[in-house]
Design a protein around this motif. Structure first.
Motif, PDB file in Angstrom:
ATOM      1  N   GLU A 394       0.853  -1.194   0.000  1.00 47.27           N
ATOM      2  CA  GLU A 394       0.000   0.000   0.000  1.00 47.27           C
ATOM      3  C   GLU A 394       0.884   1.237   0.000  1.00 47.27           C
ATOM      4  O   GLU A 394       2.049   1.189   0.392  1.00 47.27           O
ATOM      5  CB  GLU A 394      -0.904  -0.009   1.240  1.00 47.27           C
ATOM      6  N   PHE A 395       0.323   2.382  -0.462  1.00 40.59           N
ATOM      7  CA  PHE A 395       1.076   3.629  -0.392  1.00 40.59           C
ATOM      8  C   PHE A 395       0.139   4.827  -0.502  1.00 40.59           C
ATOM      9  O   PHE A 395      -0.993   4.712  -0.971  1.00 40.59           O
ATOM     10  CB  PHE A 395       2.139   3.700  -1.492  1.00 40.59           C
ATOM     11  N   THR A 396       0.618   5.971  -0.060  1.00 42.34           N
ATOM     12  CA  THR A 396      -0.074   7.238  -0.252  1.00 42.34           C
ATOM     13  C   THR A 396       0.979   8.339  -0.307  1.00 42.34           C
ATOM     14  O   THR A 396       2.105   8.160   0.168  1.00 42.34           O
ATOM     15  CB  THR A 396      -1.105   7.497   0.864  1.00 42.34           C
ATOM     16  N   VAL A 397       0.613   9.481  -0.890  1.00 37.02           N
ATOM     17  CA  VAL A 397       1.564  10.563  -1.116  1.00 37.02           C
ATOM     18  C   VAL A 397       0.992  11.873  -0.575  1.00 37.02           C
ATOM     19  O   VAL A 397      -0.204  12.144  -0.720  1.00 37.02           O
ATOM     20  CB  VAL A 397       1.867  10.731  -2.630  1.00 37.02           C
ATOM     21  N   ALA A 398       1.860  12.678   0.033  1.00 33.35           N
ATOM     22  CA  ALA A 398       1.452  13.982   0.560  1.00 33.35           C
ATOM     23  C   ALA A 398       2.579  14.987   0.342  1.00 33.35           C
ATOM     24  O   ALA A 398       3.763  14.613   0.296  1.00 33.35           O
ATOM     25  CB  ALA A 398       1.131  13.885   2.056  1.00 33.35           C
ATOM     26  N   PRO A 399       2.253  16.277   0.209  1.00 27.63           N
ATOM     27  CA  PRO A 399       3.303  17.288   0.069  1.00 27.63           C
ATOM     28  C   PRO A 399       3.921  17.638   1.422  1.00 27.63           C
ATOM     29  O   PRO A 399       3.229  17.639   2.438  1.00 27.63           O
ATOM     30  CB  PRO A 399       2.548  18.496  -0.502  1.00 27.63           C
ATOM     31  N   GLN A 400       5.201  17.897   1.423  1.00 30.69           N
ATOM     32  CA  GLN A 400       5.877  18.410   2.615  1.00 30.69           C
ATOM     33  C   GLN A 400       6.445  19.780   2.230  1.00 30.69           C
ATOM     34  O   GLN A 400       7.461  19.880   1.542  1.00 30.69           O
ATOM     35  CB  GLN A 400       6.978  17.462   3.067  1.00 30.69           C
ATOM     36  N   LEU A 401       5.765  20.840   2.672  1.00 32.19           N
ATOM     37  CA  LEU A 401       6.137  22.192   2.264  1.00 32.19           C
ATOM     38  C   LEU A 401       7.103  22.862   3.230  1.00 32.19           C
ATOM     39  O   LEU A 401       7.730  23.869   2.878  1.00 32.19           O
ATOM     40  CB  LEU A 401       4.880  23.062   2.121  1.00 32.19           C
ATOM     41  N   ALA A 402       7.209  22.332   4.450  1.00 32.11           N
ATOM     42  CA  ALA A 402       8.071  22.960   5.451  1.00 32.11           C
ATOM     43  C   ALA A 402       8.952  21.915   6.130  1.00 32.11           C
ATOM     44  O   ALA A 402       8.798  21.610   7.315  1.00 32.11           O
ATOM     45  CB  ALA A 402       7.215  23.697   6.488  1.00 32.11           C
ATOM     46  N   PRO A 403       9.895  21.350   5.372  1.00 33.85           N
ATOM     47  CA  PRO A 403      10.717  20.270   5.942  1.00 33.85           C
ATOM     48  C   PRO A 403      11.730  20.732   6.987  1.00 33.85           C
ATOM     49  O   PRO A 403      12.229  19.936   7.767  1.00 33.85           O
ATOM     50  CB  PRO A 403      11.428  19.692   4.715  1.00 33.85           C
ATOM     51  N   GLY A 404      12.058  22.023   7.005  1.00 33.01           N
ATOM     52  CA  GLY A 404      13.047  22.512   7.971  1.00 33.01           C
ATOM     53  C   GLY A 404      14.466  22.363   7.463  1.00 33.01           C
ATOM     54  O   GLY A 404      14.729  21.775   6.403  1.00 33.01           O
ATOM     55  N   ASN A 405      15.427  22.884   8.230  1.00 34.57           N
ATOM     56  CA  ASN A 405      16.857  22.797   7.896  1.00 34.57           C
ATOM     57  C   ASN A 405      17.164  23.349   6.506  1.00 34.57           C
ATOM     58  O   ASN A 405      18.070  22.855   5.820  1.00 34.57           O
ATOM     59  CB  ASN A 405      17.346  21.336   7.997  1.00 34.57           C
ATOM     60  N   ASP A 406      16.368  24.352   6.089  1.00 41.45           N
ATOM     61  CA  ASP A 406      16.588  25.012   4.797  1.00 41.45           C
ATOM     62  C   ASP A 406      16.475  24.059   3.608  1.00 41.45           C
ATOM     63  O   ASP A 406      16.989  24.321   2.519  1.00 41.45           O
ATOM     64  CB  ASP A 406      17.966  25.692   4.755  1.00 41.45           C
ATOM     65  N   GLU A 407      15.784  22.923   3.816  1.00 49.72           N
ATOM     66  CA  GLU A 407      15.557  21.990   2.716  1.00 49.72           C
ATOM     67  C   GLU A 407      14.459  22.512   1.801  1.00 49.72           C
ATOM     68  O   GLU A 407      13.559  23.250   2.222  1.00 49.72           O
ATOM     69  CB  GLU A 407      15.114  20.622   3.255  1.00 49.72           C
ATOM     70  N   LEU A 408      14.519  22.090   0.535  1.00 46.75           N
ATOM     71  CA  LEU A 408      13.437  22.395  -0.388  1.00 46.75           C
ATOM     72  C   LEU A 408      12.226  21.520  -0.066  1.00 46.75           C
ATOM     73  O   LEU A 408      12.369  20.398   0.450  1.00 46.75           O
ATOM     74  CB  LEU A 408      13.881  22.114  -1.828  1.00 46.75           C
ATOM     75  N   PRO A 409      11.017  21.995  -0.347  1.00 46.59           N
ATOM     76  CA  PRO A 409       9.825  21.147  -0.194  1.00 46.59           C
ATOM     77  C   PRO A 409       9.929  19.909  -1.092  1.00 46.59           C
ATOM     78  O   PRO A 409      10.723  19.873  -2.050  1.00 46.59           O
ATOM     79  CB  PRO A 409       8.683  22.064  -0.653  1.00 46.59           C
ATOM     80  N   TYR A 410       9.090  18.905  -0.804  1.00 46.12           N
ATOM     81  CA  TYR A 410       9.123  17.670  -1.584  1.00 46.12           C
ATOM     82  C   TYR A 410       7.809  16.920  -1.424  1.00 46.12           C
ATOM     83  O   TYR A 410       6.975  17.254  -0.586  1.00 46.12           O
ATOM     84  CB  TYR A 410      10.286  16.771  -1.137  1.00 46.12           C
ATOM     85  N   HIS A 411       7.638  15.914  -2.271  1.00 48.42           N
ATOM     86  CA  HIS A 411       6.524  14.986  -2.130  1.00 48.42           C
ATOM     87  C   HIS A 411       7.001  13.815  -1.273  1.00 48.42           C
ATOM     88  O   HIS A 411       8.024  13.197  -1.580  1.00 48.42           O
ATOM     89  CB  HIS A 411       6.056  14.471  -3.494  1.00 48.42           C
ATOM     90  N   GLU A 412       6.221  13.512  -0.242  1.00 46.00           N
ATOM     91  CA  GLU A 412       6.584  12.430   0.676  1.00 46.00           C
ATOM     92  C   GLU A 412       5.720  11.215   0.391  1.00 46.00           C
ATOM     93  O   GLU A 412       4.490  11.286   0.460  1.00 46.00           O
ATOM     94  CB  GLU A 412       6.402  12.895   2.121  1.00 46.00           C
ATOM     95  N   TRP A 413       6.381  10.115   0.048  1.00 48.71           N
ATOM     96  CA  TRP A 413       5.690   8.876  -0.297  1.00 48.71           C
ATOM     97  C   TRP A 413       5.761   7.922   0.899  1.00 48.71           C
ATOM     98  O   TRP A 413       6.846   7.476   1.279  1.00 48.71           O
ATOM     99  CB  TRP A 413       6.343   8.219  -1.513  1.00 48.71           C
ATOM    100  N   PHE A 414       4.625   7.630   1.480  1.00 49.85           N
ATOM    101  CA  PHE A 414       4.535   6.644   2.556  1.00 49.85           C
ATOM    102  C   PHE A 414       4.242   5.293   1.911  1.00 49.85           C
ATOM    103  O   PHE A 414       3.175   5.099   1.320  1.00 49.85           O
ATOM    104  CB  PHE A 414       3.430   7.025   3.539  1.00 49.85           C
ATOM    105  N   ILE A 415       5.196   4.372   2.026  1.00 53.11           N
ATOM    106  CA  ILE A 415       5.097   3.097   1.299  1.00 53.11           C
ATOM    107  C   ILE A 415       5.250   1.924   2.255  1.00 53.11           C
ATOM    108  O   ILE A 415       6.198   1.878   3.047  1.00 53.11           O
ATOM    109  CB  ILE A 415       6.179   2.996   0.200  1.00 53.11           C
ATOM    110  N   GLU A 416       4.327   0.979   2.144  1.00 59.53           N
ATOM    111  CA  GLU A 416       4.447  -0.288   2.863  1.00 59.53           C
ATOM    112  C   GLU A 416       4.910  -1.343   1.865  1.00 59.53           C
ATOM    113  O   GLU A 416       4.144  -1.801   1.022  1.00 59.53           O
ATOM    114  CB  GLU A 416       3.104  -0.688   3.478  1.00 59.53           C
TER     115      GLU A 416
END
Length: 499
Positions: A394-416
């Motif tokens: 199974e999997f789902t995807v969500a945006p991460q707009l405020a990752p911290g540590n001056d990182e760029l935002p990204y799409h976070e894939w939660f995967i089983e």
């Protein structure tokens, strides 16, 4: 060959001729449905409020009847539920199909004496279409299981209320009743995990031919069978050769299913909803499902990229194009008018009209303007999993707009993962590449360093099952969204991962 299987083939040939007749005249068929709907409902409260007497063309219908979702139609639905007659459709409904709402809580979708038979007919014809195409009918002599909600009903101001799958259970044809599992008593069990164990108890001794249900929950049933018996599902049920499903895309689940079954089986995809039965797969080797144009449903299609604009075009069946993402709008014999069910579709063929479900108009990621839809994340996962020989539970995807540590935002894939990739970084790179190949907006954001490449968060075995249990949606017809434009799901998953 049994008498029942011979009769099934004869009946299948008759239905095939009927199907060809209406599907070869799509515009005329839809025009006939449209006129019937307007004429029948003109004296209802809704018909009078929207001047149905003056509607003789689709353009007039567009002018008089705006597109609505459930919340916007709710003032009329509430009057129906309160017990009033002749509000959305003549008389009172036969049933209310209870579904989970988002902002509105529970939704009560009316099902009428005119619309109910269409649900049953479509499910029947999907199987008959398969029989006619393949010549395979032996399964009618074997047991069949339909993983569904409880058939128990409650009264709502004189109208029966229940889940759609439970309502349909009351309409299983008599000639299939002896073949059908699980038992009534087992089907009425509310707790999903208890229900699955009871279903296994009933089915293990039987000769199963058809298994049907939402893939994620059928997978859970298969996993428990393998755990109990130590055998592949295909060895436990040697005559199981047809899987019928709907609600979600099967492709991300297919490798896991073939692993659990131990072989490939034929499948039929359905497109049912409480609001209507819209399409079914009519050919095994052709992409898409046959859109049911004669089933008491008048369809309109709004290009998804224009949906939120004022005066977005509302197209009819003769105006659509292959490959365009459309929001599906319906008017039905259940009294739903220019109703937005929330699903997006694309046509794979216009002769006849076949569709695929591409996602939900509310299930997308565009937090940075990328316009990512469900079909894209599923296709990327399917390709990456095949390249790296990985099986995904199974999997789902969500945006991460405020990752911290001056990182760029990204799409976070939660995967089983069923089994983790040998090289997770290589798998991640492939997955991101497949997303970029499909979606030019996403690719531009990566190239322009607005987003960084996706990041994978591994979910423990049964983690998504635990998530669905946590939110009270384990089993039945409940589905995990493939993606969302916020972090509501992600936040719950993160809490589970940290526990």
């Amino acid at each position: 060959m049994s008498i029942k299987s011979i009769a099934a083939k004869v009946f299948a040939a008759i239905i095939d001729r009927q199907t060809h007749k209406w599907s070869s005249q799509p515009v005329a068929t839809q025009e006939k449905v449209f006129k019937h709907l307007i004429k029948t409902a003109r004296d209802t409260a809704f018909g009078k409020a929207h001047s149905f007497d003056n509607i003789d063309t689709h353009s007039r219908f567009v002018k008089n009847v705006p597109v609505r979702d459930y919340e916007e139609l709710r003032p009329f639905v509430d009057r129906v539920v309160a017990g009033e007659s002749d509000i959305l459709w003549p008389g009172k409904p036969l049933y209310y199909a209870k579904t989970s709402g988002t902002t509105s809580g529970a939704k009560y979708i009316p099902i009428t004496k005119e619309s109910m038979p269409e649900h049953v007919k479509a499910a029947r014809n999907a199987i008959l279409s398969y029989i006619h195409e393949t010549g395979k009918a032996a399964f009618v002599d074997h047991k069949m299981i339909f993983l569904q909600g409880s058939p128990e009903m409650e009264d709502k101001n004189g109208v029966q209320l229940g889940r759609l799958s439970g309502i349909v259970a009351h309409y299983v044809p008599g000639y299939l009743q002896k073949n059908r599992l699980p038992s009534w008593e087992t089907n009425c069990i509310e707790d999903w995990e208890t229900k699955v164990e009871a279903i296994i108890d009933e089915t293990l001794p039987q000769n199963m031919g058809i298994i049907s249900g939402i893939p994620s929950w059928v997978q859970m049933y298969f996993e428990r069978i393998v755990q109990r018996t130590g055998k592949k599902v295909g060895d436990v049920f040697p005559d199981f050769n047809l899987f019928i499903y709907g609600g979600v895309n099967f492709e991300p689940y297919r490798p896991k299913f073939e692993q659990l079954i131990g072989r490939k089986v034929d499948s039929i995809e359905l497109f049912p909803a409480s609001e209507g039965f819209f399409a079914y797969q009519d050919k095994q080797d052709v992409k898409g499902m046959l859109l049911l144009l004669d089933a008491g449903i008048f369809y309109e299609f709004i290009p998804a990229d224009q949906f939120f604009e004022d005066n977005a075009p509302r197209l009819t069946i003769g105006e659509v194009e292959i490959g365009v993402n459309y929001v599906l709008i319906i008017s039905t014999t259940a009294g739903l008018w220019a109703y937005n069910i929330g699903d997006t579709i694309a046509f794979t063929s216009t002769n006849p009209y076949r569709v695929i479900v591409t996602g939900r108009i509310k299930h997308y990621i565009s937090a940075s303007g990328e316009h990512v839809i469900g079909k894209e994340v599923e296709h990327a996962m399917e390709e990456a999993a095949a390249i790296h020989n990985v099986v995904i539970n199974e999997f789902t995807v969500a945006p991460q707009l405020a990752p911290g540590n001056d990182e760029l935002p990204y799409h976070e894939w939660f995967i089983e993962f069923d089994e983790k990739p040998k090289d997770l970084e290589a798998f991640k790179a492939t997955l991101d590449l497949k997303m970029r190949e499909q979606n030019s907006y996403y690719d531009d954001l990566i190239v322009g360093k607005v987003l960084q490449p996706l990041i994978i968060k591994q979910v423990d075995k049964n983690g998504f099952k635990q998530y669905m249990k946590t939110i009270g949606k384990l089993g039945g017809q409940n589905k995990l969204p493939r993606l969302s434009n916020d972090r509501k799901i992600a936040q719950v998953l993160e809490q589970l991962l940290h526990n």
